[in-house]
Scaffold this motif. Structure first.
Motif, PDB file in Angstrom:
ATOM      1  N   TRP A   1      36.966  25.461  36.645  1.00  0.00           N
ATOM      2  CA  TRP A   1      36.469  24.285  37.366  1.00  0.00           C
ATOM      3  C   TRP A   1      35.374  23.521  36.645  1.00  0.00           C
ATOM      4  O   TRP A   1      35.248  22.303  36.806  1.00  0.00           O
ATOM      5  CB  TRP A   1      35.949  24.758  38.722  1.00  0.00           C
ATOM      6  CG  TRP A   1      35.987  23.753  39.820  1.00  0.00           C
ATOM      7  CD1 TRP A   1      36.872  22.719  39.987  1.00  0.00           C
ATOM      8  CD2 TRP A   1      35.106  23.711  40.947  1.00  0.00           C
ATOM      9  NE1 TRP A   1      36.598  22.046  41.144  1.00  0.00           N
ATOM     10  CE2 TRP A   1      35.524  22.636  41.755  1.00  0.00           C
ATOM     11  CE3 TRP A   1      34.027  24.482  41.352  1.00  0.00           C
ATOM     12  CZ2 TRP A   1      34.890  22.302  42.955  1.00  0.00           C
ATOM     13  CZ3 TRP A   1      33.394  24.161  42.546  1.00  0.00           C
ATOM     14  CH2 TRP A   1      33.822  23.085  43.335  1.00  0.00           C
ATOM     15  N   LEU A   2      34.582  24.212  35.836  1.00  0.00           N
ATOM     16  CA  LEU A   2      33.415  23.573  35.224  1.00  0.00           C
ATOM     17  C   LEU A   2      33.549  23.343  33.728  1.00  0.00           C
ATOM     18  O   LEU A   2      33.047  22.343  33.208  1.00  0.00           O
ATOM     19  CB  LEU A   2      32.155  24.408  35.490  1.00  0.00           C
ATOM     20  CG  LEU A   2      31.813  24.714  36.944  1.00  0.00           C
ATOM     21  CD1 LEU A   2      30.496  25.480  37.027  1.00  0.00           C
ATOM     22  CD2 LEU A   2      31.735  23.447  37.771  1.00  0.00           C
ATOM     23  N   ASP A   3      34.196  24.256  33.011  1.00  0.00           N
ATOM     24  CA  ASP A   3      34.307  24.129  31.560  1.00  0.00           C
ATOM     25  C   ASP A   3      35.026  22.830  31.190  1.00  0.00           C
ATOM     26  O   ASP A   3      36.131  22.553  31.667  1.00  0.00           O
ATOM     27  CB  ASP A   3      35.070  25.317  30.968  1.00  0.00           C
ATOM     28  CG  ASP A   3      34.208  26.559  30.868  1.00  0.00           C
ATOM     29  OD1 ASP A   3      33.054  26.513  31.337  1.00  0.00           O
ATOM     30  OD2 ASP A   3      34.694  27.585  30.340  1.00  0.00           O
ATOM     31  N   GLY A   4      34.387  22.039  30.350  1.00  0.00           N
ATOM     32  CA  GLY A   4      35.005  20.806  29.854  1.00  0.00           C
ATOM     33  C   GLY A   4      34.934  19.625  30.792  1.00  0.00           C
ATOM     34  O   GLY A   4      35.416  18.540  30.448  1.00  0.00           O
ATOM     35  N   ASP A   5      34.335  19.778  31.973  1.00  0.00           N
ATOM     36  CA  ASP A   5      34.304  18.687  32.948  1.00  0.00           C
ATOM     37  C   ASP A   5      33.030  17.862  32.771  1.00  0.00           C
ATOM     38  O   ASP A   5      31.985  18.157  33.355  1.00  0.00           O
ATOM     39  CB  ASP A   5      34.385  19.244  34.370  1.00  0.00           C
ATOM     40  CG  ASP A   5      34.653  18.149  35.404  1.00  0.00           C
ATOM     41  OD1 ASP A   5      34.293  16.984  35.146  1.00  0.00           O
ATOM     42  OD2 ASP A   5      35.222  18.466  36.461  1.00  0.00           O
TER      43      ASP A   5
ATOM     44  N   THR B   1      26.454  23.590  29.168  1.00  0.00           N
ATOM     45  CA  THR B   1      27.345  23.923  28.054  1.00  0.00           C
ATOM     46  C   THR B   1      26.793  25.064  27.218  1.00  0.00           C
ATOM     47  O   THR B   1      27.356  25.391  26.169  1.00  0.00           O
ATOM     48  CB  THR B   1      27.565  22.697  27.147  1.00  0.00           C
ATOM     49  OG1 THR B   1      26.302  22.298  26.595  1.00  0.00           O
ATOM     50  CG2 THR B   1      28.162  21.534  27.923  1.00  0.00           C
ATOM     51  N   GLY B   2      25.685  25.659  27.659  1.00  0.00           N
ATOM     52  CA  GLY B   2      25.001  26.674  26.854  1.00  0.00           C
ATOM     53  C   GLY B   2      25.453  28.093  27.128  1.00  0.00           C
ATOM     54  O   GLY B   2      26.573  28.338  27.584  1.00  0.00           O
TER      55      GLY B   2
ATOM     56  N   ARG C   1      31.265   4.609  23.777  1.00  0.00           N
ATOM     57  CA  ARG C   1      31.363   6.061  23.703  1.00  0.00           C
ATOM     58  C   ARG C   1      30.235   6.674  22.866  1.00  0.00           C
ATOM     59  O   ARG C   1      29.705   6.049  21.952  1.00  0.00           O
ATOM     60  CB  ARG C   1      32.717   6.475  23.115  1.00  0.00           C
ATOM     61  CG  ARG C   1      33.917   5.983  23.925  1.00  0.00           C
ATOM     62  CD  ARG C   1      35.237   6.302  23.219  1.00  0.00           C
ATOM     63  NE  ARG C   1      36.381   5.728  23.912  1.00  0.00           N
ATOM     64  CZ  ARG C   1      37.127   6.360  24.818  1.00  0.00           C
ATOM     65  NH1 ARG C   1      36.813   7.600  25.149  1.00  0.00           N
ATOM     66  NH2 ARG C   1      38.148   5.773  25.389  1.00  0.00           N
ATOM     67  N   ASN C   2      29.934   7.939  23.194  1.00  0.00           N
ATOM     68  CA  ASN C   2      29.061   8.784  22.380  1.00  0.00           C
ATOM     69  C   ASN C   2      27.693   8.143  22.140  1.00  0.00           C
ATOM     70  O   ASN C   2      27.212   8.065  21.012  1.00  0.00           O
ATOM     71  CB  ASN C   2      29.738   9.102  21.044  1.00  0.00           C
ATOM     72  CG  ASN C   2      31.093   9.762  21.238  1.00  0.00           C
ATOM     73  OD1 ASN C   2      31.282  10.552  22.160  1.00  0.00           O
ATOM     74  ND2 ASN C   2      32.046   9.428  20.380  1.00  0.00           N
ATOM     75  N   THR C   3      27.060   7.697  23.212  1.00  0.00           N
ATOM     76  CA  THR C   3      25.799   6.954  23.068  1.00  0.00           C
ATOM     77  C   THR C   3      24.614   7.847  22.753  1.00  0.00           C
ATOM     78  O   THR C   3      23.658   7.406  22.114  1.00  0.00           O
ATOM     79  CB  THR C   3      25.498   6.176  24.360  1.00  0.00           C
ATOM     80  OG1 THR C   3      25.380   7.103  25.453  1.00  0.00           O
ATOM     81  CG2 THR C   3      26.602   5.188  24.671  1.00  0.00           C
ATOM     82  N   ASN C   4      24.650   9.094  23.191  1.00  0.00           N
ATOM     83  CA  ASN C   4      23.539  10.026  22.956  1.00  0.00           C
ATOM     84  C   ASN C   4      23.895  10.893  21.749  1.00  0.00           C
ATOM     85  O   ASN C   4      24.520  11.942  21.884  1.00  0.00           O
ATOM     86  CB  ASN C   4      23.306  10.886  24.202  1.00  0.00           C
ATOM     87  CG  ASN C   4      22.097  11.790  24.084  1.00  0.00           C
ATOM     88  OD1 ASN C   4      21.706  12.187  22.996  1.00  0.00           O
ATOM     89  ND2 ASN C   4      21.507  12.137  25.219  1.00  0.00           N
ATOM     90  N   THR C   5      23.510  10.448  20.574  1.00  0.00           N
ATOM     91  CA  THR C   5      23.927  11.142  19.356  1.00  0.00           C
ATOM     92  C   THR C   5      23.292  12.521  19.227  1.00  0.00           C
ATOM     93  O   THR C   5      23.866  13.423  18.619  1.00  0.00           O
ATOM     94  CB  THR C   5      23.591  10.293  18.115  1.00  0.00           C
ATOM     95  OG1 THR C   5      22.209   9.940  18.136  1.00  0.00           O
ATOM     96  CG2 THR C   5      24.431   9.017  18.099  1.00  0.00           C
TER      97      THR C   5
ATOM     98  N   ALA D   1      31.275  14.960  25.400  1.00  0.00           N
ATOM     99  CA  ALA D   1      30.080  15.617  25.937  1.00  0.00           C
ATOM    100  C   ALA D   1      29.640  15.001  27.256  1.00  0.00           C
ATOM    101  O   ALA D   1      28.812  15.567  27.956  1.00  0.00           O
ATOM    102  CB  ALA D   1      28.940  15.531  24.929  1.00  0.00           C
ATOM    103  N   GLY D   2      30.189  13.827  27.584  1.00  0.00           N
ATOM    104  CA  GLY D   2      29.756  13.159  28.800  1.00  0.00           C
ATOM    105  C   GLY D   2      28.621  12.194  28.576  1.00  0.00           C
ATOM    106  O   GLY D   2      27.761  12.019  29.447  1.00  0.00           O
TER     107      GLY D   2
END
Length: 471
Positions: A54-58, A76-77, A300-304, A314-315
């Motif tokens: 349910w949580l992995d990858g969401d 993700t840790g 996309r990918n704004t937080n490098t 990564a969201g």
């Protein structure tokens, strides 16, 4: 505390309730765009616990948890799976009015029969109960597809994929048809530092020595042919905006040679190359009677920093504010003028552009095809109650909602299929209110048929899916 998800959730009138329960509820699902891993379907994976399932990858859930200030180790840790679930249980009461709140309780109820509110107080009990259910065969990947009555599922696949897992699924006992979709980002993104490596792999995969535009197109055609042989009937493109620069083949040939030889290419070269490859891909799709999907508008990918730590998906994406209309019109018209425009679905991530997309879809039609170019259903940040309603209203006002292909999950989770129910409830509620307000006749039989078409029949007729023997 009991869940608020009753049988008439989101259905404000008796007419809406009748439309949903009698016409929409039991329609099968065609999920024509998602990111589910075909290897997990092929192996009929079972999940060790709810965190894995349910949580992995969401990244939807990840964003909410980060916004609440939760430490990344619980997202993700390296925290334990139960600790991660507990942090999600802590988060969910704070997601009021976010679609995650609705989705969470729909999923807990539809898959597990849980009517309790998820909170830190109920976290342990719900976690243990769900984990016990996961041991049943009905909670394997194939079991979950059967449970939700998914008839056709189209995954998103790199052109280099050997589609081995799709082949295994085709020969399994699974009644859901799992078909690949062609996602050629690696071919189009010539500015990527990995482009040369990707083209080398494409060359090896196709046994075509790629040295110029002609050989590149030959290799691409080879992979499209291969996907077609293995049931592929859709492509997918994730773009900020469509590329539609003017170009000549000789210009593109020179750009390909420069890039492959290690020479620097200009920004103008990049735009011309992308415009050309997107055009030639469109022609190839049309020749195969495929459907081209264009997902447009995100940044996309704004937080490098987080991207470096977590990786892609990564969201850390958001709605972009790109100008869409002129290039999109030029691209579609370029193909149309060559009688090479495939069936096309254009998805919009910016609600400010809803009417642009709705009117664009109506510009390109063809005799005998209902809704050849589609304004796709609310997508990504917009697949919530307000976004779905606005998309339905724009399409109704500017085009024909009756030709719509309905909902898709665009998800990486096997628990996301209640999003189809969510969409169907909103759709029925809109029609129900219109009837109640005297804006539509109380012709339940006809409007019920239209709802069934939007939920299932239109998609079944629109896509050129291969005829497969029933299992």
């Amino acid at each position: 505390m009991k869940s608020f998800i009753t049988e008439n959730f989101l259905l404000e009138t008796e007419i809406a309730q009748e439309l949903y329960h009698e016409y929409a509820k039991n329609q099968p699902i065609i999920d024509y765009h998602n990111h589910l891993p075909p290897n997990e379907i092929a192996e009929d994976r079972s999940y060790q616990n709810m965190t894995k399932l349910w949580l992995d990858g969401d990244h939807y859930k990840w964003r909410a948890m980060r916004t609440l200030g939760i430490d990344e180790k619980y997202i993700t840790g390296n925290a334990s799976d139960e600790e991660k679930f507990d942090k999600w249980a802590y988060t969910i009461p704070y997601t009021l009015r976010n679609p995650l709140y609705h989705w969470t309780y729909l999923e807990l109820q539809r898959y597990f029969g849980i009517d309790e509110i998820l909170s830190p107080e109920t976290s342990s009990e719900i976690y243990k109960f769900c984990n016990k259910q996961l041991k049943k065969d009905t909670f394997s990947t194939q079991g979950l597809l059967k449970k939700m009555n998914v008839k056709i599922l189209c995954t998103t696949d790199d052109p280099l994929s050997d589609l081995q897992h799709h082949k295994e699924i085709a020969y399994s006992s699974l009644t859901t048809r799992v078909l690949p979709s062609f996602r050629p980002d690696g071919i189009i993104n010539i500015e990527s530092t990995h482009f040369k490596e990707y083209i080398k792999k494409l060359s090896e995969k196709t046994a075509v020595k790629i040295a110029n535009l002609e050989s590149l197109l030959t290799a691409i055609q080879s992979r499209i042919d291969y996907f077609h042989e293995n049931g592929g009937r859709l492509s997918d493109h994730g773009l900020s905006y469509v590329y539609a620069e003017d170009f000549t083949d000789s210009e593109i040939d020179t750009i390909v040679k420069k890039k492959l030889s290690g020479e620097l290419i200009t920004k103008e070269d990049i735009l011309k190359f992308k415009s050309a490859i997107l055009y030639y891909l469109g022609k190839m799709y049309a020749e195969k009677s495929w459907t081209m999907q264009l997902h447009l508008g995100p940044i996309r990918n704004t937080n490098t920093s987080l991207l470096t730590k977590v990786g892609l998906d990564a969201g850390v994406d958001s709605i972009g504010d790109f100008q869409q209309a002129e290039a999109l019109a030029k691209f579609l018209d370029r193909l149309n003028n060559k009688e090479a425009l495939p069936k096309t679905i254009i998805y919009n991530s910016n609600p400010a552009d809803n009417d642009v997309f709705a009117t664009m879809a109506g510009n390109f039609s063809e005799n005998g095809i209902r809704g050849k170019v589609q304004f796709g259903t609310a997508w990504w940040f917009l697949d919530q109650k307000d976004g779905i309603t606005k998309q339905i209203n724009s399409l109704s006002n500017m085009g024909l909602l009756t030709c719509s292909l309905g909902m898709l999950t665009d998800s990486r989770s096997f628990l996301s299929f209640p999003r189809h129910e969510y969409y169907r409830r909103i759709l029925c509620n809109i029609f129900g209110n219109d009837i109640k307000n005297g804006e539509l006749p109380k012709d339940i039989k006809w409007i019920g048929k239209i709802i069934q078409d939007i939920c299932y029949n239109n998609a079944k007729s629109y896509f050129n899916f291969p005829e497969l023997d029933d299992k």
